[in-house]
Design a protein around this motif. Structure first.
Motif, PDB file in Angstrom:
ATOM      1  N   ALA A   1       1.241   2.423   6.382  1.00 20.11           N
ATOM      2  CA  ALA A   1      -0.205   2.658   6.464  1.00 20.11           C
ATOM      3  C   ALA A   1      -0.633   3.909   5.708  1.00 20.11           C
ATOM      4  O   ALA A   1      -1.800   4.278   5.759  1.00 20.11           O
ATOM      5  CB  ALA A   1      -0.632   2.764   7.925  1.00 20.11           C
ATOM      6  N   GLU A   2       0.282   4.549   5.007  1.00 26.72           N
ATOM      7  CA  GLU A   2      -0.076   5.748   4.247  1.00 26.72           C
ATOM      8  C   GLU A   2      -0.834   5.362   2.985  1.00 26.72           C
ATOM      9  O   GLU A   2      -0.430   4.459   2.253  1.00 26.72           O
ATOM     10  CB  GLU A   2       1.186   6.536   3.884  1.00 26.72           C
ATOM     11  CG  GLU A   2       1.860   7.197   5.075  1.00 26.72           C
ATOM     12  CD  GLU A   2       3.126   7.949   4.686  1.00 26.72           C
ATOM     13  OE1 GLU A   2       3.501   7.900   3.490  1.00 26.72           O
ATOM     14  OE2 GLU A   2       3.748   8.562   5.575  1.00 26.72           O
ATOM     15  N   LEU A   3      -1.939   6.076   2.712  1.00 28.58           N
ATOM     16  CA  LEU A   3      -2.771   5.808   1.548  1.00 28.58           C
ATOM     17  C   LEU A   3      -2.724   6.967   0.574  1.00 28.58           C
ATOM     18  O   LEU A   3      -2.637   8.129   0.983  1.00 28.58           O
ATOM     19  CB  LEU A   3      -4.223   5.563   1.980  1.00 28.58           C
ATOM     20  CG  LEU A   3      -4.484   4.380   2.922  1.00 28.58           C
ATOM     21  CD1 LEU A   3      -5.949   4.333   3.305  1.00 28.58           C
ATOM     22  CD2 LEU A   3      -4.058   3.071   2.277  1.00 28.58           C
ATOM     23  N   SER A   4      -2.793   6.654  -0.693  1.00 27.32           N
ATOM     24  CA  SER A   4      -2.827   7.686  -1.724  1.00 27.32           C
ATOM     25  C   SER A   4      -4.186   8.390  -1.693  1.00 27.32           C
ATOM     26  O   SER A   4      -5.229   7.724  -1.726  1.00 27.32           O
ATOM     27  CB  SER A   4      -2.605   7.059  -3.105  1.00 27.32           C
ATOM     28  OG  SER A   4      -3.000   7.948  -4.129  1.00 27.32           O
ATOM     29  N   PRO A   5      -4.221   9.735  -1.646  1.00 28.29           N
ATOM     30  CA  PRO A   5      -5.510  10.444  -1.664  1.00 28.29           C
ATOM     31  C   PRO A   5      -6.310  10.173  -2.934  1.00 28.29           C
ATOM     32  O   PRO A   5      -7.531  10.208  -2.913  1.00 28.29           O
ATOM     33  CB  PRO A   5      -5.101  11.926  -1.575  1.00 28.29           C
ATOM     34  CG  PRO A   5      -3.722  11.919  -1.004  1.00 28.29           C
ATOM     35  CD  PRO A   5      -3.081  10.658  -1.512  1.00 28.29           C
TER      36      PRO A   5
END
Length: 495
Positions: A364-368
């Protein structure tokens, strides 16, 4: 005190208001809370409009089957494969209405996984999530496999050479692996990592090319139409029609792909149901037209094992290479578009499951910078690429149909449950003819499941065992709902 029994944990449901609040980046706050209420972190960006969303549905559906599935479906049903497409389309149509209601009521990522979590409980949701991951991953692999056929057809017609045979198919006596499929998956993942806005714009342009190329095929193929090719119409009986309908049903996966974009759509309660219905109408009309034109232009016996079959039909009718070469180029572009959308859908399901704690939170990690799940996309690319390079096409198609049919059934049942449990929930669309339509949808899905090959159920059984192992080994202990229950249990013991 929250119940800690196994049954209660399997049946616990995630409130719709929580799903929507999380989709807006305001975890734990009411959906629609003001900006100053605080955000839980980076969230997916709403940047997709009606045409772009409709293009996602059309892009993931048209071509998923029609460019290559005729070579496996026609030998099963003969000219009656046209009825197989009608049966599949009716089933998809009934389910599309259910999807439209659920998507308008719960406009979040995760598709039928998220709908099941809100209506049928965590255990069912996780099983559906695994089915969806199987459905999308295997579908993308099946589509990528066929890319090599049309790429070779184009190289042959344009330059007079083909890629080495050992590099264009799953391992067997004459092939090592499918190199073009690996390259296609790598290019798609690179584009998705760049950002959703760029990806949907590219997809919309490719969909326009795809529609034109299929209309070209219909117009040219109809000039070679012979009614004698339609007789006998049902040489393999109604059983053959059912088998073909079951195997081609995965080509309607685009209807589910639309709902995976729920968190990235502008005005989702209106846009989602409209895009689903537009996609269904366009896809059904083109599928039946292409199948009818193709069957009429060539005896059904010739479809078996035919590579780049639609391009070959054009070459046989005209006696020239340019229509087939043009069609091969269109197919290359089209298959890229389909692979793009299907892999996109899989990454969003993984994102939703990671956010819920059902899988490691890294998913669930998204690129800033781009707002996309980069690590998630790389993992998907590696898995899809491996399947595309090393697994035969027919096995991939049938496994995808099983996952699609299970997911569609769950959505239809979810409509009934949500109507009973939350009748006042805002809905941008309601299923007409309720509850008959959802019940018919489940019945048609069950009918098509019965027509799948036996080895498909073996693969499905393996996926189910894997789902059970992951759920009880990881998900049941790390679920957000599990963690939310723990403080209440601690407090009650202290008191």
């Amino acid at each position: 005190m929250a119940s800690n029994t196994l049954g209660a944990r399997l049946l616990r449901r995630k409130p719709v208001i929580t799903l929507i609040a999380e989709s807006e980046g305001r975890e734990g706050l009411p959906a629609g809370a003001p900006e100053e209420g605080g955000r839980s972190g980076i969230h997916l960006r709403r940047s997709i409009g009606l045409w772009q969303l409709s293009a996602i549905g059309i892009g993931a559906t048209i071509g998923t089957g029609i460019f290559f599935v005729l070579t496996s479906a026609v030998p099963s049903a003969g000219p009656a494969v046209i009825l197989s497409f009608v049966i599949a389309a009716v089933t998809a149509g009934l389910t599309a209405l259910c999807y439209a209601e659920m998507a308008s009521a719960i406009p979040v990522s995760g598709s039928s996984y998220s709908y099941a979590y809100a209506t049928l409980g965590e255990g069912v949701a996780f099983a559906v999530g695994i089915c969806l991951l199987m459905e999308y991953g295997v579908s993308a692999s099946a589509i990528a496999v066929s890319w090599a056929e049309y790429l070779n057809k184009f190289f042959d017609l344009a330059f007079g050479f083909q890629l080495p045979e050992v590099l264009t198919g799953a391992p067997d006596d004459t092939h090592w692996f499918n190199l073009p499929a690996l390259l296609l998956v790598a290019m798609v993942c690179f584009l998705l990592i760049r950002g959703v806005s760029e990806s949907v714009r590219v997809n919309a342009a490719m969909v326009a090319v795809k529609l034109l190329i299929l209309l070209l095929f219909v117009c040219v193929a109809l000039t070679g139409f012979h009614s004698g090719n339609l007789t006998p119409f049902m040489p393999l009986g109604i059983g053959g029609v059912q088998v073909a309908a079951s195997s081609i049903f995965f080509s309607f996966i685009g209807l589910d792909a639309v709902s995976t974009a729920g968190e990235e759509v502008k005005n989702p309660r209106r846009t989602l149901p409209m895009a689903i219905i537009i996609s269904l109408v366009v896809v059904t009309l083109l599928y039946i037209l292409v199948a009818l034109a193709g069957i009429g232009a060539q005896p059904w016996q010739k479809f078996k094992g035919q590579e780049a079959g639609l391009a070959q039909i054009l070459q046989d009718i005209t006696g020239q290479s340019w229509p087939a070469m043009l069609f091969a180029v269109g197919a290359i572009v089209s298959i890229f578009s389909i692979t793009l959308v299907v892999i996109y859908g899989q990454t969003r399901i993984l994102y939703s499951m990671g956010r819920d704690g059902m899988l490691p939170k890294r998913f669930a990690e998204l690129s800033p910078r781009s707002g996309t799940p980069v690590w998630n996309t790389i993992v998907v690319g590696l898995g899809v690429g491996a399947l595309a390079a090393f697994v035969p096409l027919r096995v991939l198609a049938d496994i995808t149909s099983l996952g699609t049919l299970i997911a569609f059934s769950v959505v239809s049942i979810g409509v009934i449950v949500l109507r009973r449990t939350q009748p006042d929930l805002p809905r941008g669309f309601k299923v007409p003819g309720y509850p008959v339509v959802p019940v018919l949808s489940v019945g048609f899905c069950a009918y098509l499941i019965r027509g799948l090959h036996a080895d498909t159920f073996a693969a499905g059984g393996i996926a189910l065992v894997l789902a059970v192992a992951v759920y009880f080994g990881y998900s049941i202990k790390h679920s957000k709902l599990e963690r939310a229950d723990r403080p209440a249990e601690t407090d009650s013991r202290v008191g």
